[in-house]
Design a protein around this motif. Structure first.
Motif, PDB file in Angstrom:
ATOM      1  N   UNK A  82       5.476  10.428 -43.828  1.00  0.00           N
ATOM      2  CA  UNK A  82       5.675   9.739 -45.101  1.00  0.00           C
ATOM      3  C   UNK A  82       4.799   8.493 -45.113  1.00  0.00           C
ATOM      4  N   UNK A  83       4.574   7.911 -46.306  1.00  0.00           N
ATOM      5  CA  UNK A  83       3.862   6.639 -46.388  1.00  0.00           C
ATOM      6  C   UNK A  83       4.757   5.605 -45.716  1.00  0.00           C
ATOM      7  N   UNK A  84       4.354   5.182 -44.525  1.00  0.00           N
ATOM      8  CA  UNK A  84       5.156   4.258 -43.727  1.00  0.00           C
ATOM      9  C   UNK A  84       4.339   3.839 -42.506  1.00  0.00           C
ATOM     10  N   UNK A  85       4.865   2.893 -41.751  1.00  0.00           N
ATOM     11  CA  UNK A  85       4.219   2.481 -40.510  1.00  0.00           C
ATOM     12  C   UNK A  85       4.510   3.516 -39.426  1.00  0.00           C
ATOM     13  N   UNK A  86       3.550   3.667 -38.509  1.00  0.00           N
ATOM     14  CA  UNK A  86       3.702   4.655 -37.443  1.00  0.00           C
ATOM     15  C   UNK A  86       2.964   4.196 -36.191  1.00  0.00           C
ATOM     16  N   UNK A  87       3.355   4.772 -35.089  1.00  0.00           N
ATOM     17  CA  UNK A  87       2.668   4.548 -33.816  1.00  0.00           C
ATOM     18  C   UNK A  87       1.870   5.799 -33.472  1.00  0.00           C
ATOM     19  N   UNK A  88       0.647   5.618 -33.001  1.00  0.00           N
ATOM     20  CA  UNK A  88      -0.173   6.701 -32.482  1.00  0.00           C
ATOM     21  C   UNK A  88      -0.154   6.586 -30.968  1.00  0.00           C
ATOM     22  N   UNK A  89       0.185   7.687 -30.298  1.00  0.00           N
ATOM     23  CA  UNK A  89       0.242   7.709 -28.843  1.00  0.00           C
ATOM     24  C   UNK A  89      -0.597   8.878 -28.357  1.00  0.00           C
ATOM     25  N   UNK A  90      -1.498   8.609 -27.399  1.00  0.00           N
ATOM     26  CA  UNK A  90      -2.415   9.637 -26.911  1.00  0.00           C
ATOM     27  C   UNK A  90      -2.397   9.659 -25.394  1.00  0.00           C
ATOM     28  N   UNK A  91      -2.461  10.882 -24.863  1.00  0.00           N
ATOM     29  CA  UNK A  91      -2.545  11.076 -23.405  1.00  0.00           C
ATOM     30  C   UNK A  91      -3.437  12.277 -23.135  1.00  0.00           C
ATOM     31  N   UNK A  92      -4.303  12.131 -22.123  1.00  0.00           N
ATOM     32  CA  UNK A  92      -5.174  13.254 -21.734  1.00  0.00           C
ATOM     33  C   UNK A  92      -4.391  14.261 -20.934  1.00  0.00           C
TER      34      UNK A  92
END
Length: 149
Positions: free
Chosen positions: A139-149
């Motif tokens: 949804x239109x909102x704040x979010x966290x992006x989390x990445x791991x190899x």
């Protein structure tokens, strides 16, 4: 990992097919496709100086509404304060690259089955294109992006 599935809005694994580093010194634009058969594609600007990625790398990508492992919202804190100084483990501790941003735009695909979601992480942009059913929690909102190899 005992995270609340409510906090995780999107999760997929991507095979990186292309990297464009020509435009900026420290930013690369990654292009990847889902390895899970979900027909999702992703374009992501990433700070390549602190998190180098190569073609053919595989990245686990999660979008979450909170960094708390129990899924509780951290609205009363700034994103840098979540878990800081409390000895509390957060989702950020389980990943290599973490950004905070805002989901700001949606486009419907020509077939009506796909949508494209646009997210900005302080000017580093992300676009996810895939089936409506897979991207429905966003949804239109704040979010966290989390990445791991």
């Amino acid at each position: 990992m005992n995270t609340s599935t409510d906090a995780q809005l999107f999760e997929d694994t991507f095979h990186i097919e292309n990297i464009d580093s020509a435009k900026y010194d420290r930013v690369s634009r990654l292009a990847g496709r889902s390895t899970t058969g979900s027909e999702v594609s992703m374009t992501l600007d990433i700070n390549s100086q602190i998190y180098p990625v190569a073609v053919n790398d595989t990245l686990r990508v999660v979008l979450a509404s909170t960094l708390s492992l129990d899924g509780t919202k951290d609205d009363s804190k700034g994103w840098r304060d979540v878990g800081a100084g409390e000895g509390e483990t957060t989702l950020a501790d389980l990943f290599d690259y973490v950004c905070h941003g805002k989901i700001y735009k949606f486009e419907e695909g020509n077939d009506g089955m796909n949508i494209k979601v646009y997210i900005s992480f302080g000017g580093l942009l992300m676009a996810i294109d895939g089936p409506y059913k897979k991207l429905t929690p966003l949804r239109v909102d704040y979010t966290y992006l989390l990445i791991k190899k």
